[in-house]
Write a protein that holds these residues in place. Structure first.
Motif, PDB file in Angstrom:
ATOM      1  N   ARG A  82       0.823  -1.205   0.000  1.00 15.94           N
ATOM      2  CA  ARG A  82       0.000   0.000   0.000  1.00 15.94           C
ATOM      3  C   ARG A  82       0.853   1.250   0.000  1.00 15.94           C
ATOM      4  NH1 ARG A  82      -5.510  -0.777   3.126  1.00 15.94           N
ATOM      5  NH2 ARG A  82      -5.368   1.458   2.900  1.00 15.94           N
ATOM      6  N   TYR A 108       0.758   3.958  -2.845  1.00 18.81           N
ATOM      7  CA  TYR A 108       0.499   5.353  -2.493  1.00 18.81           C
ATOM      8  C   TYR A 108       1.563   6.262  -3.089  1.00 18.81           C
ATOM      9  CZ  TYR A 108      -0.121   9.546   0.359  1.00 18.81           C
ATOM     10  OH  TYR A 108      -0.302  10.833   0.767  1.00 18.81           O
ATOM     11  N   HIS A 109       2.835   5.936  -2.794  1.00 17.78           N
ATOM     12  CA  HIS A 109       3.894   6.833  -3.259  1.00 17.78           C
ATOM     13  C   HIS A 109       3.992   6.836  -4.775  1.00 17.78           C
ATOM     14  CE1 HIS A 109       5.481   8.242   0.513  1.00 17.78           C
ATOM     15  NE2 HIS A 109       5.341   7.025   1.015  1.00 17.78           N
ATOM     16  N   VAL A 138       0.919   8.961  -6.026  1.00 19.21           N
ATOM     17  CA  VAL A 138       0.986  10.372  -5.654  1.00 19.21           C
ATOM     18  C   VAL A 138       2.189  11.053  -6.287  1.00 19.21           C
ATOM     19  CG1 VAL A 138       1.139  11.986  -3.737  1.00 19.21           C
ATOM     20  CG2 VAL A 138      -0.289   9.957  -3.536  1.00 19.21           C
ATOM     21  N   ALA A 139       3.314  10.332  -6.335  1.00 15.83           N
ATOM     22  CA  ALA A 139       4.513  10.952  -6.903  1.00 15.83           C
ATOM     23  C   ALA A 139       4.322  11.207  -8.400  1.00 15.83           C
ATOM     24  CB  ALA A 139       5.731  10.072  -6.664  1.00 15.83           C
ATOM     25  N   ALA A 158       1.468  11.746  -9.951  1.00 14.43           N
ATOM     26  CA  ALA A 158       0.569  12.888 -10.067  1.00 14.43           C
ATOM     27  C   ALA A 158       1.305  14.177  -9.736  1.00 14.43           C
ATOM     28  CB  ALA A 158      -0.629  12.704  -9.147  1.00 14.43           C
ATOM     29  N   ALA A 159       2.142  14.123  -8.702  1.00  9.81           N
ATOM     30  CA  ALA A 159       2.870  15.330  -8.295  1.00  9.81           C
ATOM     31  C   ALA A 159       3.785  15.809  -9.413  1.00  9.81           C
ATOM     32  CB  ALA A 159       3.672  15.054  -7.028  1.00  9.81           C
ATOM     33  N   ILE A 198       3.338  15.424 -12.633  1.00 14.54           N
ATOM     34  CA  ILE A 198       2.512  16.074 -13.655  1.00 14.54           C
ATOM     35  C   ILE A 198       2.142  17.484 -13.197  1.00 14.54           C
ATOM     36  CG2 ILE A 198       0.275  16.015 -14.826  1.00 14.54           C
ATOM     37  CD1 ILE A 198       0.468  12.983 -14.778  1.00 14.54           C
ATOM     38  N   MET A 199       1.819  17.587 -11.909  1.00 12.64           N
ATOM     39  CA  MET A 199       1.465  18.900 -11.387  1.00 12.64           C
ATOM     40  C   MET A 199       2.643  19.868 -11.490  1.00 12.64           C
ATOM     41  SD  MET A 199      -1.669  18.626 -10.406  1.00 12.64           S
ATOM     42  CE  MET A 199      -1.967  20.064  -9.392  1.00 12.64           C
ATOM     43  N   LEU A 200       3.836  19.328 -11.308  1.00 14.77           N
ATOM     44  CA  LEU A 200       5.019  20.188 -11.287  1.00 14.77           C
ATOM     45  C   LEU A 200       5.514  20.553 -12.683  1.00 14.77           C
ATOM     46  CD1 LEU A 200       7.309  18.975  -8.381  1.00 14.77           C
ATOM     47  CD2 LEU A 200       6.277  21.218  -8.693  1.00 14.77           C
ATOM     48  N   TYR A 201       5.025  19.826 -13.687  1.00 13.83           N
ATOM     49  CA  TYR A 201       5.562  20.017 -15.034  1.00 13.83           C
ATOM     50  C   TYR A 201       5.618  21.481 -15.478  1.00 13.83           C
ATOM     51  CZ  TYR A 201       5.983  19.838 -20.093  1.00 13.83           C
ATOM     52  OH  TYR A 201       6.377  20.062 -21.373  1.00 13.83           O
ATOM     53  N   PRO A 202       4.516  22.243 -15.320  1.00  5.19           N
ATOM     54  CA  PRO A 202       4.574  23.622 -15.788  1.00  5.19           C
ATOM     55  C   PRO A 202       5.702  24.420 -15.150  1.00  5.19           C
ATOM     56  CG  PRO A 202       2.346  23.073 -15.073  1.00  5.19           C
ATOM     57  CD  PRO A 202       3.212  21.915 -14.721  1.00  5.19           C
TER      58      PRO A 202
END
Lengths: 310, 298, 429
Positions: free
Chosen positions: B26, B30-31, B34-35, B37-38, B40-44
């Motif tokens: 688990r 989780y990591h 989340v990592a 997704a993180a 992708i979020m940080l890409y810009p």
């Protein structure tokens, strides 16, 4: 568990007496600022909405309801801006809230590295409104940008996102969903405020994670959900910056958001009277919707105290 | 994935934990999730920082790449130099002053006002609350000109007063937010304090305020960023370039019809995220700790 | 509660200190000036101002600057508050609106008395600042529309460079040949309102607006229809970038033009922008500048346009000193050696000549080109009517160009609607 929550909800109004002096003392700063700085501009804009005031000539005549007649019956772009804004609100607001709540739940743990994740998920929300950001978002949704590159990996040929009238607004909706940082933080703070002992006793009762979410997290979080819903609704209707810096309302006015159109009329064409009329129509629509949500809140928002202004 | 679940499967005789409930699995799931997704979020932001190191003739010709072919750190000094001898040091000083003071003002005032709305009953409370929410619904764009004339009459053009003084009343957003947090605090605590002889002010300071840490930290993070990023109002009121903010300076770099140093824009835009990020990182700690200070004693 | 006290003390200190920081005692004459631009222009203009203050110790020039869009937001707010600076940088498309609202001051008196010296400035360079027979803006640089050709791309495609008086028919052919030979576009989109206004000059010696500005200046929609049918053909063939693609890329400034990234072999822009185009492309590239193609048997569509003005506002506190500064800014060789023609080719012949020896490749091309246009141009148009922004922003763009280029309506159907709506707005102003 459910029983105690219901009991708390039914609690009779507490024994606070009415205290006008203390009340006005506490809200005094807000009242002072309101009367000094906010009231006049708001009142003036209301008056201007019945005039054809032009910024450059610094004058205008009263023209009754002409501005409203013009916006509802003559101005084709006005209708389009309403269209674009409604579409944005309907999709972006729920998306943002769902993302924000989901990620907040995911990050509300004691796992190692969660601080880093929190920062990463909040990061897109602080990129702001500079020109570099416009270039950045264009690049991401461009023909060989990140979005189409990813779609390509999945075997889908991505559209020309910003160039097509059907898809351009979606880039702004996705952008909004991407920038869910502020409601997420508020949710996180709300989750932190849920007393732990509620979970502990629920666990003893044998509730599984999903049941705990349904019976404790969700009801305890409703005041915050309510707040985020209202605020996202308001800011959804007032959305401006994304369209202002990224699409400028193009193509074919599909991203001409209401506030952008107000700005154009007010500052590019100096028609402040007409712009004020548009702004006041929007205020009334948002106020009505907000009132409806407030009305509904007694059915689904759970407060630990029944005290409160609404 | 498969390798993980077999190696992690316990070999003891007791009923085996299903592999998908195993802690290690688990944790990895989780990591991993989340990592990704993180990232992708940080890409810009990664793209922005990468582009800020691209030389002028690469910015538009090598647009999609994150990394420059030929790193060009010169963008930073070029941008930092600012305009005609007024460097970003000045703009940062102004922005830090404004964002710090503005945040202090609006968050502390908001907490006080929110307490009044949430825990004191007085005549006109519902009305004032409704009016306060209404002020959020009128676009600033149509208020700017009358407001400008008001501040002109007060003689406050080209000062920070028009930007700071309206904050003495707090911000409607934060007031409403803090109200919601106060309302999820059980009134038992207030009542207990009242029995001990505390008055409203005492209750606010000793009972409510300590419990509001997560809300106030959140408000401070937002307020700092929103103030940092604000440009329309500062544009109207701050005339002297010596008073310009970072947000204004960034918008002053480019001219759609003239020559624009995009590298410098990217560099200064990337740099301008730093203070906001630092504030977030250093404050979010308290969000995590919030639970220990607010863990209810009830 | 120590923290809270600290907060209040901090606030109190800040409020006390601020005004003393801001109040600068002045016994000089203050001239306020405001312009838009980018870093390069700000640097040069500030350096010029500092030189002026050195030469005139009794004058203190207080400056403000911002980006293009913010300039108008800020200045129109200042106008409503009676707080306009003495000098503001102004634009050809907006000057009429500001004059109509009495916000600018006629400069004829200063020209007559010699405070603003126009001896070395050609009439054609000054004409752009005239509204209703009076001078409201002093031109800061000559500009003209240009088609820039990438000579290396032409060579690679095996194409000869056209004659300087090339026609739209030749242009269309060339754009398609480039697409066929190199697989890149001939040119970026050509839907600017400038080209709409010029079309009628080329074929019919008409301007888009009537002389009194109360209606459009043409009755026949055919030239406009023909032009947009050509654009649709080019969009289809790839000879021109598609409108959709241009929307997707957005207006990201001169540096983002397709010719820079070698995605097109030609570009349409203002002549002063060649410097930015060349800079962003790299010094090894080769460009030549061409006038706008003309209709078969038609005349030149090019005209000399003031790139921008300095205007003295009617709210100016020290108009005399403002006029003196403008005179120096335009006529001084020293000042212009700092400014380096960044706002376009200087209007003063003396200044122009003094700059010639030190020009870079791009600037030399620009000076040459303007010389060429001065020999063969169409007459200067009257300034755009006050409702121009309304017509272009609310009708021409969203109701004509976009629906036509997205294929939702034909040019034949859209052109009469454009004329009708534009006339309605113009008549109502």
């Amino acid at each position: 568990m459910a029983a105690t929550l219901t009991k708390a909800k039914r609690r009779k109004p507490s024994n606070f007496g009415q205290d006008n002096l203390v009340g006005y003392l506490f809200i005094g700063p807000w009242l002072a600022a309101f009367f000094l700085f906010t009231l006049i501009p708001i009142a003036v804009s209301l008056v201007l909405s019945f005039t054809d005031y032009n910024v450059l000539s610094n004058s205008g005549d009263f023209i009754g309801l002409d501005n409203f007649q013009r916006m509802f019956f003559e101005d084709r772009r006005y209708a389009r801006s309403v269209n674009a804004t409604l579409k944005y609100v309907v999709f972006a607001v729920p998306l943002r809230l769902v993302f924000a709540l989901g990620v907040a739940m995911l990050l509300n743990t004691w796992r190692r590295g969660v601080g880093v994740y929190r920062a990463a998920f909040y990061a897109p929300s602080i990129v702001g409104g500079s020109i570099a950001v416009a270039v950045m978002w264009r690049e991401i949704f461009g023909n060989d940008g990140l979005v189409n590159f990813t779609l390509n990996l999945l075997g889908i040929e991505g559209p020309n996102w910003l160039g097509r009238p059907e898809t351009a607004i979606w880039t702004l909706i996705i952008l909004a969903a991407w920038q869910f940082g502020s409601p997420m933080l508020i949710f996180l703070a709300g989750l932190k405020n849920i007393p732990r002992h509620l979970y502990e006793s629920a666990e003893i009762d044998g509730a599984n994670a999903f049941q705990r979410f349904l019976r404790i997290t969700l009801p305890m979080l409703t005041p915050i959900i309510f707040f985020n819903l209202i605020m996202q609704l308001i800011s959804g209707f007032m959305v401006f910056t994304q369209a202002f810096i990224v699409t400028q309302g193009k193509p074919l006015d599909t991203t001409l958001f209401y506030a952008l159109y107000v700005y154009r009329r007010a500052f590019e064409l100096n028609e402040m009277g007409y712009a004020s009329a548009m702004a006041w129509v929007m205020l009334m629509v948002i106020a009505l919707l907000t009132a409806l949500v407030f009305r509904s809140s007694s059915y689904w928002v759970h407060y630990e105290s029944d005290e409160g202004p609404a | 994935m498969a390798a993980v679940d077999y190696s992690a499967r316990p070999v003891v005789v007791r009923p085996p934990t299903p592999w998908h409930q195993h802690a290690v699995f688990r944790s990895i799931l989780y990591h991993g999730l989340v990592a990704t997704a993180a990232l992708i979020m940080l890409y810009p932001i990664l793209w922005l920082v990468g582009s800020s190191f691209k030389p002028p003739d690469e910015i538009w010709t090598n647009q999609t790449a994150i990394l420059p072919i030929e790193p060009y750190p010169q963008n930073y000094p070029n941008g930092w130099a600012g305009f005609g001898g007024i460097s970003f040091a000045t703009f940062y000083r102004n922005s830090l002053f404004y964002a710090t003071l503005g945040t202090l003002l609006s968050v502390s005032a908001s907490a006080v006002v929110a307490y009044g709305f949430a825990r004191v009953r007085f005549r006109g409370r519902r009305l004032w609350f409704a009016i306060m929410l209404l002020t959020l619904m009128l676009p600033t764009q149509v208020q700017i000109i009358p407001q400008y004339i008001v501040f002109k009459q007060l003689g406050w053009l080209n000062t920070f007063y028009p930007l700071l003084l309206p904050r003495i009343g707090g911000s409607a957003f934060f007031i409403f937010m803090i109200i919601q947090f106060i309302r999820s605090i059980p009134v038992d605590l207030d009542e207990a304090a009242m029995i001990d002889g505390a008055n409203k002010i005492g209750i606010f300071l000793r009972v409510i305020l300590p419990q509001l840490t997560p809300a106030i930290i959140t408000a401070a993070i937002f307020s700092f960023y929103w103030t940092w990023d604000e440009f329309l109002v500062p544009l109207i009121y701050l005339n002297s370039p010596e008073l310009y903010l970072v947000s204004l300076a960034l918008r002053t770099f480019s001219d759609p019809s003239g020559q624009t140093d995009w590298g410098a824009i990217f560099a200064m835009s990337a740099l301008s995220l730093l203070p906001v990020f630092v504030i977030f990182i250093s404050f979010q700690r308290y969000l995590v700790e919030g639970i220990s200070t607010t863990g209810l004693k009830g | 509660m120590k923290n809270r006290k600290l907060v209040f003390i901090l606030i109190a200190i800040a409020l006390l200190v601020l005004p003393t920081l801001l109040a600068a005692a002045q016994d000089q004459t203050v001239v306020r000036i405001s312009w838009w631009g980018s870093q390069n222009r700000h640097d040069r203009t500030i350096a010029t101002i500092e030189l002026y203050e050195e030469l005139n110790p009794d004058i203190d020039i207080v400056y403000e600057f911002q980006g293009w869009g913010d300039h108008w937001t800020k200045l129109s707010t200042q106008a409503a508050g009676g707080e306009l600076p003495d000098i503001m940088q102004h634009d050809y498309a907006r000057i009429e609106e500001w004059v109509a609202n009495g916000l600018l001051m006629p400069l004829d008196g200063y020209i007559g008395s010699g405070v603003i010296d126009t001896m070395n400035i050609a009439d054609s360079s000054l004409a752009g600042g005239m509204v209703d027979g009076q001078m409201y803006g002093i031109n800061l640089g000559n500009n003209s529309e240009v088609f820039t050709l990438d000579t290396d791309a032409f060579a690679a495609a095996g194409l000869e460079l056209p004659a300087l008086d090339w026609t739209w028919t030749q242009f269309e052919e060339i754009a398609n040949q480039i697409q066929d030979a190199l697989g890149i576009h001939g040119i970026g989109v050509l839907t600017s309102d400038q080209l709409w206004k010029s079309q009628y000059m080329g074929c019919c010696d008409q301007w888009a607006y009537a002389p009194d500005g109360m209606s459009l200046g043409y009755e026949d929609d055919q030239p406009l229809i023909d032009y947009y049918n050509m654009l649709l053909r080019l969009q289809e063939s790839g000879g021109m970038q598609s409108y959709e693609d241009s929307v997707a890329r957005g207006d990201q400034g001169v540096e983002a033009q397709l010719i820079v990234s070698q995605e097109a072999a030609m570009a349409y822009h203002w002549s002063n922008q060649i410097v930015a185009v060349w800079n962003a492309s790299g010094p090894e590239r080769n460009f030549v500048m061409y006038p706008i193609p003309r209709p078969e048997g038609g005349q030149s569509q090019n005209y000399i346009k003031p790139s921008m003005f300095f205007a003295v506002t009617s709210q100016a506190k020290n108009p005399d000193e403002a006029a003196a500064f403008i005179d120096w800014f335009v006529n001084s060789v020293e000042a212009n050696e700092i400014l380096e023609a960044e706002r376009g080719v200087p209007v003063s012949s003396v200044v122009r000549e003094s700059l010639l020896p030190n020009l870079g490749a791009a600037q030399a091309e620009m000076f040459n080109y303007l010389g060429l246009i001065e020999m063969d141009n169409s007459p200067i148009r009257p300034a755009d009517p006050a409702a121009h922004a309304d017509v272009v922003g609310n009708i021409f763009g969203p109701e004509f160009v976009e629906p036509v280029m997205y294929g939702m309506i034909s040019p034949e159907e859209a052109a009469p609607y454009l004329r009708e709506e534009a006339n309605r707005i113009l008549a109502a102003q």
